[in-house]
Design a protein around this motif. Sequence first.
Motif, PDB file in Angstrom:
ATOM      1  N   GLU A   6       0.828  -1.206   0.000  1.00 40.10           N
ATOM      2  CA  GLU A   6       0.000   0.000   0.000  1.00 40.10           C
ATOM      3  C   GLU A   6       0.864   1.257   0.000  1.00 40.10           C
ATOM      4  O   GLU A   6       1.988   1.250   0.502  1.00 40.10           O
ATOM      5  CB  GLU A   6      -0.918   0.044   1.245  1.00 40.10           C
ATOM      6  CG  GLU A   6      -1.837  -1.145   1.421  1.00 40.10           C
ATOM      7  CD  GLU A   6      -1.279  -2.176   2.380  1.00 40.10           C
ATOM      8  OE1 GLU A   6      -2.073  -2.913   2.991  1.00 40.10           O
ATOM      9  OE2 GLU A   6      -0.032  -2.247   2.528  1.00 40.10           O
ATOM     10  N   SER A   7       0.291   2.319  -0.521  1.00 42.00           N
ATOM     11  CA  SER A   7       0.929   3.623  -0.473  1.00 42.00           C
ATOM     12  C   SER A   7      -0.151   4.691  -0.544  1.00 42.00           C
ATOM     13  O   SER A   7      -1.308   4.383  -0.853  1.00 42.00           O
ATOM     14  CB  SER A   7       1.933   3.793  -1.615  1.00 42.00           C
ATOM     15  OG  SER A   7       1.285   3.695  -2.868  1.00 42.00           O
ATOM     16  N   GLY A   8       0.239   5.937  -0.256  1.00 49.54           N
ATOM     17  CA  GLY A   8      -0.691   7.046  -0.408  1.00 49.54           C
ATOM     18  C   GLY A   8      -1.280   7.574   0.879  1.00 49.54           C
ATOM     19  O   GLY A   8      -1.992   8.583   0.864  1.00 49.54           O
ATOM     20  N   GLY A   9      -0.995   6.905   1.990  1.00 47.93           N
ATOM     21  CA  GLY A   9      -1.503   7.410   3.259  1.00 47.93           C
ATOM     22  C   GLY A   9      -0.781   8.681   3.667  1.00 47.93           C
ATOM     23  O   GLY A   9       0.192   9.100   3.047  1.00 47.93           O
ATOM     24  N   GLY A  10      -1.285   9.316   4.706  1.00 51.84           N
ATOM     25  CA  GLY A  10      -0.659  10.531   5.194  1.00 51.84           C
ATOM     26  C   GLY A  10      -1.588  11.286   6.115  1.00 51.84           C
ATOM     27  O   GLY A  10      -2.603  10.756   6.572  1.00 51.84           O
ATOM     28  N   SER A  11      -1.220  12.529   6.382  1.00 48.82           N
ATOM     29  CA  SER A  11      -2.016  13.395   7.249  1.00 48.82           C
ATOM     30  C   SER A  11      -2.725  14.443   6.411  1.00 48.82           C
ATOM     31  O   SER A  11      -2.123  15.029   5.511  1.00 48.82           O
ATOM     32  CB  SER A  11      -1.112  14.076   8.272  1.00 48.82           C
ATOM     33  OG  SER A  11      -0.500  13.125   9.116  1.00 48.82           O
ATOM     34  N   VAL A  12      -3.972  14.671   6.723  1.00 51.99           N
ATOM     35  CA  VAL A  12      -4.773  15.616   5.965  1.00 51.99           C
ATOM     36  C   VAL A  12      -5.783  16.263   6.907  1.00 51.99           C
ATOM     37  O   VAL A  12      -6.168  15.670   7.925  1.00 51.99           O
ATOM     38  CB  VAL A  12      -5.479  14.901   4.786  1.00 51.99           C
ATOM     39  CG1 VAL A  12      -6.479  13.878   5.295  1.00 51.99           C
ATOM     40  CG2 VAL A  12      -6.133  15.891   3.843  1.00 51.99           C
ATOM     41  N   GLN A  13      -6.195  17.455   6.580  1.00 55.41           N
ATOM     42  CA  GLN A  13      -7.217  18.120   7.395  1.00 55.41           C
ATOM     43  C   GLN A  13      -8.603  17.630   6.997  1.00 55.41           C
ATOM     44  O   GLN A  13      -8.822  17.164   5.869  1.00 55.41           O
ATOM     45  CB  GLN A  13      -7.123  19.636   7.214  1.00 55.41           C
ATOM     46  CG  GLN A  13      -5.902  20.249   7.882  1.00 55.41           C
ATOM     47  CD  GLN A  13      -5.990  21.763   7.937  1.00 55.41           C
ATOM     48  OE1 GLN A  13      -6.561  22.397   7.061  1.00 55.41           O
ATOM     49  NE2 GLN A  13      -5.412  22.340   8.980  1.00 55.41           N
ATOM     50  N   ALA A  14      -9.516  17.752   7.917  1.00 52.12           N
ATOM     51  CA  ALA A  14     -10.897  17.353   7.652  1.00 52.12           C
ATOM     52  C   ALA A  14     -11.411  18.061   6.405  1.00 52.12           C
ATOM     53  O   ALA A  14     -11.160  19.253   6.195  1.00 52.12           O
ATOM     54  CB  ALA A  14     -11.776  17.673   8.849  1.00 52.12           C
ATOM     55  N   SER A  17      -8.798  15.181   0.839  1.00 58.48           N
ATOM     56  CA  SER A  17      -8.875  13.932   0.088  1.00 58.48           C
ATOM     57  C   SER A  17      -7.528  13.219   0.101  1.00 58.48           C
ATOM     58  O   SER A  17      -6.475  13.857   0.220  1.00 58.48           O
ATOM     59  CB  SER A  17      -9.274  14.206  -1.367  1.00 58.48           C
ATOM     60  OG  SER A  17     -10.554  14.799  -1.442  1.00 58.48           O
ATOM     61  N   LEU A  18      -7.601  11.928  -0.035  1.00 62.00           N
ATOM     62  CA  LEU A  18      -6.415  11.092  -0.216  1.00 62.00           C
ATOM     63  C   LEU A  18      -6.757   9.981  -1.189  1.00 62.00           C
ATOM     64  O   LEU A  18      -7.913   9.545  -1.257  1.00 62.00           O
ATOM     65  CB  LEU A  18      -5.950  10.481   1.110  1.00 62.00           C
ATOM     66  CG  LEU A  18      -5.196  11.360   2.093  1.00 62.00           C
ATOM     67  CD1 LEU A  18      -4.965  10.608   3.394  1.00 62.00           C
ATOM     68  CD2 LEU A  18      -3.871  11.845   1.515  1.00 62.00           C
ATOM     69  N   MET A  82     -10.558   8.678  -1.389  1.00 65.08           N
ATOM     70  CA  MET A  82     -11.275   9.095  -0.185  1.00 65.08           C
ATOM     71  C   MET A  82     -11.452  10.605  -0.212  1.00 65.08           C
ATOM     72  O   MET A  82     -10.467  11.353  -0.235  1.00 65.08           O
ATOM     73  CB  MET A  82     -10.512   8.671   1.066  1.00 65.08           C
ATOM     74  CG  MET A  82     -10.195   7.181   1.106  1.00 65.08           C
ATOM     75  SD  MET A  82      -9.405   6.676   2.644  1.00 65.08           S
ATOM     76  CE  MET A  82      -7.833   7.533   2.498  1.00 65.08           C
ATOM     77  N   ASN A  83     -12.688  11.049  -0.224  1.00 62.80           N
ATOM     78  CA  ASN A  83     -13.005  12.473  -0.262  1.00 62.80           C
ATOM     79  C   ASN A  83     -13.757  12.877   1.002  1.00 62.80           C
ATOM     80  O   ASN A  83     -14.303  12.037   1.713  1.00 62.80           O
ATOM     81  CB  ASN A  83     -13.857  12.788  -1.497  1.00 62.80           C
ATOM     82  CG  ASN A  83     -13.153  12.467  -2.793  1.00 62.80           C
ATOM     83  OD1 ASN A  83     -11.944  12.642  -2.919  1.00 62.80           O
ATOM     84  ND2 ASN A  83     -13.916  12.000  -3.770  1.00 62.80           N
ATOM     85  N   SER A  84     -13.786  14.176   1.244  1.00 65.36           N
ATOM     86  CA  SER A  84     -14.505  14.723   2.408  1.00 65.36           C
ATOM     87  C   SER A  84     -14.144  13.962   3.681  1.00 65.36           C
ATOM     88  O   SER A  84     -15.010  13.524   4.441  1.00 65.36           O
ATOM     89  CB  SER A  84     -16.021  14.653   2.171  1.00 65.36           C
ATOM     90  OG  SER A  84     -16.374  15.363   1.003  1.00 65.36           O
ATOM     91  N   LEU A  85     -12.863  13.797   3.881  1.00 69.55           N
ATOM     92  CA  LEU A  85     -12.397  12.995   5.008  1.00 69.55           C
ATOM     93  C   LEU A  85     -12.782  13.623   6.342  1.00 69.55           C
ATOM     94  O   LEU A  85     -12.822  14.858   6.483  1.00 69.55           O
ATOM     95  CB  LEU A  85     -10.889  12.795   4.920  1.00 69.55           C
ATOM     96  CG  LEU A  85     -10.456  11.754   3.877  1.00 69.55           C
ATOM     97  CD1 LEU A  85      -8.993  11.910   3.533  1.00 69.55           C
ATOM     98  CD2 LEU A  85     -10.751  10.355   4.392  1.00 69.55           C
ATOM     99  N   LYS A  86     -13.030  12.744   7.292  1.00 64.67           N
ATOM    100  CA  LYS A  86     -13.409  13.150   8.647  1.00 64.67           C
ATOM    101  C   LYS A  86     -12.397  12.582   9.648  1.00 64.67           C
ATOM    102  O   LYS A  86     -11.761  11.570   9.362  1.00 64.67           O
ATOM    103  CB  LYS A  86     -14.804  12.609   8.969  1.00 64.67           C
ATOM    104  CG  LYS A  86     -15.878  13.009   7.984  1.00 64.67           C
ATOM    105  CD  LYS A  86     -17.204  12.340   8.322  1.00 64.67           C
ATOM    106  CE  LYS A  86     -18.285  12.715   7.325  1.00 64.67           C
ATOM    107  NZ  LYS A  86     -19.589  12.069   7.650  1.00 64.67           N
TER     108      LYS A  86
END
Length: 135
Positions: A6-14, A17-18, A82-86
């Motif tokens: 797997e790849s593409g993970g990380g930190s994002v604000q609410a 998208s990832l 993944m969009n509109s992440l919470k």
Amino acid sequence: QVQLVESGGGSVQAGGSLRLSCAASGSPGSYSCMGWFRQAPGKEREGVAQIVDDGKTMFEDSLKGRFSISKDYAQNILFLQMNSLKPEDSAMYYCAAARLCSVQTSCSGGSCRRLLSPSRDFEYWGQGTQVTVSS
């Protein structure tokens, strides 16, 4: 033997998208079903989305509309958009593959839909990629 990376993970604000990727190596004929699972600290692993070789996709009900799954069959790469992440989406996300996913359906009002197959159906697992969503 099938290996999943797997790849593409990380930190994002609410609200962000990832896009997660899962590169599969080995014999593609060894599996007909692939999917994404996630596990947050202190919680059980849960199914997120799955795709079978006929193109049918299945989702966790609460995620449909925000998440989408797709597969590049030529390169054997599985994606999770993944969009509109919470913040509650924060978890370790795992890619998995199965020789055969059991078919489970839910019917209501004369129509039926296929449900996610359980994790026990999946023989091959990646190491996971962390997704952290901050508020």
